[in-house]
Enzyme design. Structure first.
Site, short mmCIF file in Angstrom:
data_model
loop_
_atom_site.label_atom_id
_atom_site.label_comp_id
_atom_site.label_asym_id
_atom_site.label_seq_id
_atom_site.Cartn_x
_atom_site.Cartn_y
_atom_site.Cartn_z
N ASP A 199 50.14 -43.23 -26.12
CA ASP A 199 51.50 -43.62 -26.53
C ASP A 199 51.81 -43.00 -27.90
O ASP A 199 51.41 -41.88 -28.18
CB ASP A 199 51.56 -45.15 -26.58
CG ASP A 199 52.95 -45.69 -26.26
OD1 ASP A 199 53.84 -45.51 -27.10
OD2 ASP A 199 53.12 -46.29 -25.19
N HIS A 240 56.49 -48.20 -30.81
CA HIS A 240 56.36 -48.43 -29.37
C HIS A 240 54.92 -48.73 -28.96
O HIS A 240 54.64 -49.72 -28.26
CB HIS A 240 56.89 -47.21 -28.64
CG HIS A 240 56.95 -47.34 -27.15
ND1 HIS A 240 55.94 -46.89 -26.33
CD2 HIS A 240 57.90 -47.84 -26.34
CE1 HIS A 240 56.27 -47.12 -25.07
NE2 HIS A 240 57.46 -47.68 -25.04
N ASN A 332 62.80 -46.35 -16.67
CA ASN A 332 63.98 -47.17 -16.94
C ASN A 332 65.27 -46.51 -16.45
O ASN A 332 66.33 -46.68 -17.04
CB ASN A 332 64.10 -47.42 -18.45
CG ASN A 332 62.96 -48.24 -18.98
OD1 ASN A 332 62.22 -48.86 -18.23
ND2 ASN A 332 62.81 -48.25 -20.30
N SER A 400 58.11 -50.12 -20.01
CA SER A 400 57.04 -49.94 -21.00
C SER A 400 56.39 -51.26 -21.35
O SER A 400 55.21 -51.32 -21.67
CB SER A 400 57.60 -49.34 -22.30
OG SER A 400 57.73 -47.96 -22.21
#
Length: 622
Positions: A199, A240, A332, A400
């Site tokens: 990530d 994130h 998404n 996520s």
């Protein structure tokens, strides 16, 4: 040109909360401003996308989505329990009047046909006794309630320890309750498992301007790699990755902030996305390979893009071949599942809300294996790009946020010895709550919504039954073989044999999760078979089965064969080990370092050797 992967930094941010709980109205705009997508990409890649923020206000609840149906509840969860669920059959508690003497109590027992009356520890003061009832329990209790000699009469019931983490924000983490976190912690907490978060990095260390997150202080972080800056320091400069990591293994029961699902697991930070939340398929592929090569048991990929990259698929195949479970966000887009969520071998995760409806933004279709909470997920993350010790507890939405719930549940399963990636996925799917079993529903939810508690309970129950059955069958067989060789051979049906056999087979306290939570290390150790103790060191060590072979009983035989009273103990260890090895073959859940066939051969040879050692110890009478 290499396609870009949007970190399902594809997250929608309904609002970021500071540590004091106050809303931060500028958080959404700030994150959107520093996370722009490349020109030409659809605006769903923008984490500040209008309409994803504040779903309750913007009408998300009014979307026409399949209505959730009742799933099958997990036996033993609070939703299932009525008042009598833990009652002990045939036994009651009788609280007699304080002025009754022993003679009057004896008369009371005779009058009500109470077969056995046992005083409690403080009975001399309280006059409370435990009684065994001869006849219908309800009728006896009703009569006792009317008797003037009795103050209270009620069923005797079990109680069990219930671990409830003291993290103050746990009450706001609806998503943890939805996946059954508190019940799951009775069975497993992820000890010995390493989860790589591929990530934007994780706030895992104090280095330069970066600091370890205050709610990750008791979470172990192993060495990672930064593919953006080509350094060992995979610090988060976007936020994130730290938020994702928190769902997996946020420090828990520390009286601070929020909780993580597999809070005893280790985190491996692998930075492949820059401070704007973007990276390339090549870097992600390298990150997956690096994580698998460096001991990751589970890899979480909360990122995605439309490109079905062969380079990415090759890296995933390599990780799976090494026994690593790969979990990825579905995306998404509100449309088809993105990659790597739709890649072969990956557990693709769609997102649901607090009403078990599919989130509007969630991708759906082929590639969704399971759904998990992904709307208004609370975890700690960094702000100000990780500088100046800036951190807060933010509420993010996105697939996520859904994927790390599944990665955390996978870590719980791996910590129980389910290490073959396909077996982990099967266990997750088997435990999932079905909300729509139509063909269309499976494209939205896959097997259903993640229920970590159900998955770990099912696995634990299966292990218990298979290992106990194998132990009983093998003990009976060895006992007969020993008596055939020597009529005066020791019997396996004695404590000196059975106790070590239980310790080596199903675990001495195999029943622990139904009485005491395995959060406590001592309980966890006693609940594990001897062969599973190496899982506490690392799941990658366990793949070699260093404690599940004939060497231990053989070594005990060479050292203590001359001590006659220890021979049944050695035989018990040997048969318990053989039972464990039998379960490995029967269950098919373990990932061996040299493949399935080699693992089966190894188990068969060592089980046979263990049975020979057991027979030798039982039949030796001199």
């Amino acid at each position: 040109m290499t396609s870009l992967l949007a970190a399902a930094a594809l997250v929608a941010v309904p609002g970021a909360a500071r540590a004091d709980g106050a809303d931060d109205p500028g958080a959404e705009a700030a994150l959107a401003a520093r996370s722009p997508g490349p020109p030409g990409l659809p605006d769903y890649a923008d984490p500040g996308l209008p309409g994803m923020a504040e779903p309750a206000v913007r009408g998300l609840e009014r979307l026409i989505e399949p209505v959730a149906t009742a799933g099958e509840p997990l036996l033993g969860l609070s939703a299932d329990l009525d008042e009598s669920s833990y009652d002990i059959p045939g036994q009651i508690v009788v609280d007699a009047r304080d002025d009754l003497d022993d003679s009057a109590l004896a008369t009371l027992a005779r009058d009500f046909s109470l077969l056995k009356v046992t005083p409690t520890a403080l009975a001399s003061d309280t006059r409370i006794h435990i009684a065994t009832v001869d006849g219908p329990l309800g009728a006896t209790l009703a009569r006792l309630a009317r008797d003037p000699r009795v103050e209270v009469a009620e069923p005797l019931a079990w109680v069990r320890a219930s671990f409830v983490a003291n993290d103050p924000l746990l009450k706001d983490q609806w998503h943890m309750a939805r996946v059954g976190a508190e019940r799951a912690w009775d069975f497993a907490t992820g000890r010995g498992v390493t989860v790589a978060v591929v990530d934007t990095g994780i706030a895992c260390e104090d280095h330069g301007p970066f600091t370890k997150g205050s709610d990750l202080k008791s979470t172990e972080c192993v060495g990672g790699w930064n593919f953006v800056n080509k350094t060992t320091h995979a610090n988060d400069d976007q936020g994130h990755g730290t938020h994702v990591a928190g769902t997996i293994a946020q420090s828990t029961n520390n009286g601070l902030g929020a909780a993580g699902l597999a809070f005893h697991a280790r985190l491996m930070p692998v930075k492949v996305l820059n401070e704007n939340g973007w990276g390339t398929t090549a870097d992600v592929a390298d990150g997956i390979r690096w994580a698998a090569e460096n001991g990751a048991d589970v890899i979480n990929l909360s990122l995605g893009g439309p490109r079905n990259s062969k380079v990415l698929q090759s890296a995933i195949d390599h990780a799976i071949s090494r026994g690593t479970v790969v979990v990825a966000a579905a995306g998404n887009t509100g449309g088809r599942v993105q990659y790597p969520g739709a890649s072969d071998g990956v557990i693709g995760v769609s997102a649901t809300d607090a009403n078990d409806k599919l989130a509007r933004f969630s991708s759906r279709g082929q590639g969704v294996d399971v759904a998990a909470p992904g709307v208004n997920v609370t975890q700690q993350t960094i702000c100000n790009r990780g500088r100046d010790k800036c951190e807060n507890y933010s509420v993010y939405s996105g697939t996520s946020m859904a994927a790390p719930h599944v990665a955390g549940a996978a870590a719980l399963l791996v910590s129980l010895g389910v290490s073959e990636p396909r077996a982990v996925e099967d266990a997750l799917r088997a435990g999932a709550r079905v909300v729509d079993d139509s063909d269309g529903g499976k494209l939205l939810y896959g097997a259903g919504i993640l229920d970590a508690a159900s998955s770990v309970a099912r696995v634990t129950q299966t292990h218990m039954v298979v290992r106990l059955l194998a132990l009983l069958l093998l003990a009976g067989w060895v006992g007969r073989r020993a008596r055939k060789r020597d009529a005066s051979a020791s019997s396996p049906w004695q404590a000196s044999f059975l106790i070590p056999a239980l310790a080596a087979g199903p675990g001495l306290f195999f029943f622990a999760p139904w009485l005491l939570p395995r959060v406590d290390l001592v309980v966890d150790v006693l609940a594990r078979p001897i062969a599973d103790l190496d899982l506490l060191i690392g799941a990658s060590v366990h793949r070699w089965l260093p404690l599940a072979n004939a060497l231990l009983p053989l070594g005990l035989t060479s050292l203590f064969f001359g001590v006659k009273r220890l021979r049944p103990v050695i035989a018990g260890v040997a048969v318990g080990t053989a039972a464990y090895l039998t379960s490995v073959v029967v269950l098919g859940e373990a990932a061996g370092p040299f493949g399935r066939l080699a693992l089966v051969v190894w188990c068969a040879v060592n089980a046979a050797a263990c049975l020979w050692i057991a027979r030798t110890n039982l039949s030796a009478s001199r």
